[in-house]
Design a protein around this motif. Structure first.
Motif: not given
Length: 168
Positions: A47-75
């Motif tokens: 999840l850390a190596a593949y899934d999370l990078p894919a999700v964050l890259q998707h958000v980054y691409d769809h928000t015009g290249g803005q870095k995200v503020h990440y909130i993580g809970h538990s996993l």
């Protein structure tokens, strides 16, 4: 009505939720179904190596290249800490709020949770051929009947039994 996601959205933030593998909302695999044992053959480090990078890259691409503020809970905390420990995702994340990390369970107040970890409950489920843990499913019901026979575990309020807290 007051969950963090809604509060942030009401405050004008874009809110993106990631459903990791193994949730009801993540069942659209391209070639496997939840009935296939291989569907469940993954680990949190993947999840850390593949899934999370894919999700964050998707958000980054769809928000015009803005870095995200990440909130993580538990996993969510565990997988981003794993990525950060290898200096990954730093180019996509502006800040991180990390809540309830999964670490050591020996200090948990819940006797039910301690018992589940001591008897390696997840491994037992896997060994018996159950790939998915459904807390309201028939297998869980049978196991709870056995576990709740322990006089030291109060299953009257299952939330309290699992979390080890009392909410007034």
């Amino acid at each position: 009505k007051q969950s963090l996601g809604f509060i942030l959205a009401d405050g004008g933030f874009d809110v993106w939720f990631a459903n990791t593998r193994g949730t009801n909302s993540s069942r659209n695999h391209t070639s496997l179904t939840p009935d296939d044992p291989e569907y469940w053959n993954w680990t949190w480090d993947q999840l850390a190596a593949y899934d999370l990078p894919a999700v964050l890259q998707h958000v980054y691409d769809h928000t015009g290249g803005q870095k995200v503020h990440y909130i993580g809970h538990s996993l969510g905390t565990l997988i981003i800490l794993a990525a950060f420990s290898e200096h990954r995702l730093l180019h996509l994340v502006r800040s991180a709020v990390l809540l309830c990390p999964i670490a050591y369970l020996y200090k948990t107040k819940s006797k039910l949770t301690r018992l589940a970890t001591q008897i390696l409950l997840a491994e037992a489920f896997h060994f018996l051929g159950y790939r998915e843990f459904n807390p309201v499913g028939p297998v869980s019901h049978e196991i709870l009947l056995i576990i709740c026979g322990d006089p030291e575990i109060d299953c009257y309020d299952l939330f309290t039994a699992v979390m080890g807290i009392f909410l007034a």
